[in-house]
Design a protein around this motif. Structure first.
Motif, mmCIF file in Angstrom:
data_model
loop_
_atom_site.group_PDB
_atom_site.id
_atom_site.type_symbol
_atom_site.label_atom_id
_atom_site.label_comp_id
_atom_site.label_asym_id
_atom_site.label_seq_id
_atom_site.Cartn_x
_atom_site.Cartn_y
_atom_site.Cartn_z
ATOM 1 N N LYS A 43 102.650 39.524 57.839
ATOM 2 C CA LYS A 43 101.326 39.308 57.152
ATOM 3 C C LYS A 43 101.156 39.698 55.745
ATOM 4 O O LYS A 43 101.627 40.943 55.522
ATOM 5 N N ILE A 44 100.901 38.876 55.053
ATOM 6 C CA ILE A 44 100.581 39.690 53.518
ATOM 7 C C ILE A 44 98.981 39.755 53.378
ATOM 8 O O ILE A 44 98.274 38.866 53.725
ATOM 9 N N VAL A 45 98.840 41.129 52.997
ATOM 10 C CA VAL A 45 97.131 41.366 52.954
ATOM 11 C C VAL A 45 97.152 41.872 51.539
ATOM 12 O O VAL A 45 97.829 42.872 50.970
ATOM 13 N N VAL A 46 96.070 41.594 50.977
ATOM 14 C CA VAL A 46 95.807 42.023 49.557
ATOM 15 C C VAL A 46 94.301 42.486 49.393
ATOM 16 O O VAL A 46 93.498 42.134 50.273
ATOM 17 N N ASP A 47 93.601 43.225 48.410
ATOM 18 C CA ASP A 47 92.573 43.514 48.006
ATOM 19 C C ASP A 47 92.104 42.357 47.294
ATOM 20 O O ASP A 47 92.510 41.618 46.685
ATOM 21 N N SER A 48 90.468 42.196 47.251
ATOM 22 C CA SER A 48 90.112 40.706 46.524
ATOM 23 C C SER A 48 90.555 40.969 45.155
ATOM 24 O O SER A 48 90.139 39.850 44.346
ATOM 25 N N SER A 49 90.967 41.827 44.300
ATOM 26 C CA SER A 49 91.047 41.748 43.027
ATOM 27 C C SER A 49 92.403 40.803 42.668
ATOM 28 O O SER A 49 92.509 40.535 41.543
ATOM 29 N N ALA A 50 93.174 40.473 43.835
ATOM 30 C CA ALA A 50 94.165 39.653 43.616
ATOM 31 C C ALA A 50 93.668 38.263 43.518
ATOM 32 O O ALA A 50 94.522 37.172 43.228
ATOM 33 N N ASP A 51 92.587 38.026 43.842
ATOM 34 C CA ASP A 51 92.071 36.652 43.784
ATOM 35 C C ASP A 51 92.539 35.417 44.458
ATOM 36 O O ASP A 51 92.871 34.172 43.701
ATOM 37 N N ILE A 52 93.289 35.743 45.500
ATOM 38 C CA ILE A 52 94.024 34.719 46.403
ATOM 39 C C ILE A 52 92.978 34.428 47.395
ATOM 40 O O ILE A 52 92.415 35.177 48.142
ATOM 41 N N ASP B 222 96.724 55.072 60.210
ATOM 42 C CA ASP B 222 95.961 55.008 61.371
ATOM 43 C C ASP B 222 96.612 53.749 62.383
ATOM 44 O O ASP B 222 96.861 54.050 63.288
ATOM 45 N N TYR B 223 96.960 52.653 61.503
ATOM 46 C CA TYR B 223 97.261 51.391 62.315
ATOM 47 C C TYR B 223 99.021 51.663 62.855
ATOM 48 O O TYR B 223 99.062 51.469 63.921
ATOM 49 N N GLU B 224 99.975 52.477 62.041
ATOM 50 C CA GLU B 224 101.089 52.723 62.793
ATOM 51 C C GLU B 224 100.780 53.869 63.911
ATOM 52 O O GLU B 224 101.871 53.711 64.793
ATOM 53 N N GLU B 225 100.096 54.775 63.955
ATOM 54 C CA GLU B 225 99.639 55.649 64.872
ATOM 55 C C GLU B 225 99.375 55.131 66.130
ATOM 56 O O GLU B 225 99.690 55.192 67.250
ATOM 57 N N GLN B 226 98.319 54.335 65.963
ATOM 58 C CA GLN B 226 97.898 53.361 67.002
ATOM 59 C C GLN B 226 98.807 52.368 67.832
ATOM 60 O O GLN B 226 98.828 51.999 68.660
ATOM 61 N N ASN B 227 99.846 51.696 67.026
ATOM 62 C CA ASN B 227 100.696 50.802 67.374
ATOM 63 C C ASN B 227 102.146 51.036 66.869
ATOM 64 O O ASN B 227 102.599 50.860 65.852
ATOM 65 N N LYS B 228 102.971 51.720 67.942
ATOM 66 C CA LYS B 228 104.044 52.437 67.396
ATOM 67 C C LYS B 228 105.374 51.430 66.904
ATOM 68 O O LYS B 228 106.050 51.695 66.539
ATOM 69 N N ASP B 229 104.889 50.058 67.444
ATOM 70 C CA ASP B 229 105.921 49.007 67.141
ATOM 71 C C ASP B 229 105.617 48.417 66.064
ATOM 72 O O ASP B 229 106.212 47.193 65.457
ATOM 73 N N LYS B 230 104.515 48.742 65.054
ATOM 74 C CA LYS B 230 104.022 47.769 64.047
ATOM 75 C C LYS B 230 104.232 48.693 62.818
ATOM 76 O O LYS B 230 104.196 49.751 62.777
ATOM 77 N N LYS B 231 104.458 47.731 61.690
ATOM 78 C CA LYS B 231 104.769 48.682 60.216
ATOM 79 C C LYS B 231 103.925 47.906 59.152
ATOM 80 O O LYS B 231 103.669 46.876 59.175
ATOM 81 N N VAL B 232 103.371 48.917 58.412
ATOM 82 C CA VAL B 232 102.807 48.437 57.085
ATOM 83 C C VAL B 232 103.268 49.125 55.857
ATOM 84 O O VAL B 232 103.558 50.223 55.809
ATOM 85 N N PHE B 233 103.779 48.005 54.997
ATOM 86 C CA PHE B 233 104.292 48.808 53.869
ATOM 87 C C PHE B 233 103.293 48.534 52.671
ATOM 88 O O PHE B 233 102.757 47.303 52.275
ATOM 89 N N VAL B 234 102.749 49.521 52.212
ATOM 90 C CA VAL B 234 101.706 49.436 51.243
ATOM 91 C C VAL B 234 102.199 49.456 49.788
ATOM 92 O O VAL B 234 103.073 50.511 49.220
ATOM 93 N N ILE B 235 102.013 48.615 48.938
ATOM 94 C CA ILE B 235 102.385 48.318 47.587
ATOM 95 C C ILE B 235 101.520 48.529 46.609
ATOM 96 O O ILE B 235 100.303 47.844 46.609
ATOM 97 N N GLY C 137 94.449 42.996 61.060
ATOM 98 C CA GLY C 137 94.386 42.186 62.166
ATOM 99 C C GLY C 137 95.312 42.963 63.202
ATOM 100 O O GLY C 137 95.174 44.092 63.404
ATOM 101 N N GLY C 138 96.481 42.155 63.697
ATOM 102 C CA GLY C 138 97.180 43.008 64.811
ATOM 103 C C GLY C 138 98.762 42.349 64.432
ATOM 104 O O GLY C 138 99.508 42.657 65.468
ATOM 105 N N SER C 139 98.832 42.188 63.255
ATOM 106 C CA SER C 139 100.412 41.754 62.948
ATOM 107 C C SER C 139 101.279 42.677 62.968
ATOM 108 O O SER C 139 100.996 44.050 62.877
ATOM 109 N N LYS C 140 102.702 42.516 63.143
ATOM 110 C CA LYS C 140 103.716 43.514 63.363
ATOM 111 C C LYS C 140 104.126 43.847 61.970
ATOM 112 O O LYS C 140 104.568 44.992 61.907
ATOM 113 N N TYR C 141 104.572 42.935 60.939
ATOM 114 C CA TYR C 141 105.131 43.556 59.759
ATOM 115 C C TYR C 141 104.061 43.098 58.783
ATOM 116 O O TYR C 141 103.934 42.079 58.258
ATOM 117 N N ILE C 142 103.359 44.237 58.369
ATOM 118 C CA ILE C 142 102.302 44.015 57.096
ATOM 119 C C ILE C 142 102.739 44.354 55.679
ATOM 120 O O ILE C 142 103.155 45.557 55.624
#
Ligand code: X90
Length: 278
Positions: free
Chosen positions: A7-16, A102-115, A75-80
């Motif tokens: 999943k690709i997630v952005v804040d609203s400053s990206a205007d997508i 928080d997300y990775e703590e709650q879901n040990k099999d999921k990952k979020v890469f923050v850019i 949401g509930g995605s695996k690789y964000i």
């Protein structure tokens, strides 16, 4: 890895607003005045807000997404892949990192890469599009994390502003820097610095000189035919003029689109934000 694992997630400053075949989410920022709270999502009438604000002299401010807003967008995605507006000007990045932990703590099999985009608007779009390209080409999560950091070195952002009042009032630029853009006919032209703050380069008198300054910055970056995007705030005509000159002088036809709520609040009426690949 399947497309739907990502999943690709952005804040609203990206205007997508939507992003094709890849699962996609947005965490909204807010624009707050004494009488109104505008949430920067699909339902916001952006030019209506920008017009309201250009005649408004009371207090106004903005607020970044909370960690809860980010978690909702994950949401509930695996690789964000989570792309934020610059940490040099907003708490959005810190908020996203709290949500990731928080997300990775709650879901040990999921990952979020923050850019941290160290930028905003069209430069965030370039980063998101590149991640989409990597996902569609079958790269795995770890490779994309590495490659996107490299890609970021190759993108940049230019702004052209007729007023920096909202930026100065909210402490995002010095009052002194903002003064130049307040004079009628003067446009402040600058770039997103390496620290992700505004770096003022030119005070151009008149639109055409400002456009020349923008094109010079792109040329000097070593531009080599990459993508260029122009976001505008109540200035379609100016964006199209600049677009034509870029096409004629650099040989690339830029994508032109209206900025969303957050970028419009800070870019103000007449403002342009240009993202490009160096
Ligand atoms: O957290 C928040 O409340 C959001 C604060 C955002 C502050 C600045 C946004 C700037 C938007 C102005 C021209 C582009 C400058 C980019 C420099 C990195 C648009």
């Amino acid at each position: 890895m399947q497309i739907n694992d990502f999943k690709i997630v952005v804040d609203s400053s990206a205007d997508i607003k939507e992003f094709g075949e890849i699962p996609f989410g947005v965490a909204p920022l807010k624009i707050i005045t004494d009488t109104m709270e505008y949430i920067d999502d699909d339902s916001l009438n952006v030019s209506g807000m920008a017009e309201d604000l250009s005649g408004y002299s009371g207090k106004s401010s903005t607020a970044c997404p909370s960690p809860i807003d980010w978690l909702k967008a994950f949401g509930g995605s695996k690789y964000i892949f989570c792309i934020t507006i610059t940490s040099g000007l907003s708490g959005s990045y810190n908020s996203a990192v709290i949500a990731k932990n928080d997300y990775e703590e709650q879901n040990k099999d999921k990952k979020v890469f923050v850019i941290d985009s160290l930028s905003t608007g069209p430069e965030m779009v370039l980063i998101a599009e590149k991640i989409r390209e990597y996902i569609l080409s079958g790269l795995d999560y770890e490779d994309i994390c590495k490659k996107i950091k490299e890609y970021q070195k190759n993108t940049a952002l230019i702004f052209m502003l007729e007023s920096m009042r909202n930026l100065a009032n909210n402490g995002r630029v010095s009052k002194l820097a903002a003064k130049a853009a307040g004079i009628l006919g003067i446009r402040a032209v600058g770039i997103a610095s390496e620290e992700g703050t505004l770096k003022l380069l030119e005070k151009s008198r008149g639109e055409s000189k400002a456009h020349t300054a923008i094109i010079d910055i792109i040329k000097k970056s070593g531009y080599n035919g990459g993508k260029i995007k122009i976001g505008y705030c109540i200035n379609l005509e100016g964006a199209e003029k600049l677009g034509k000159r870029i096409k004629a002088e650099l040989g690339f036809e830029p994508l032109i689109y209206p900025l969303g709520g957050l970028c419009s609040f800070y870019a103000e009426k007449g403002g342009l934000i240009i993202g490009f690949e160096k």
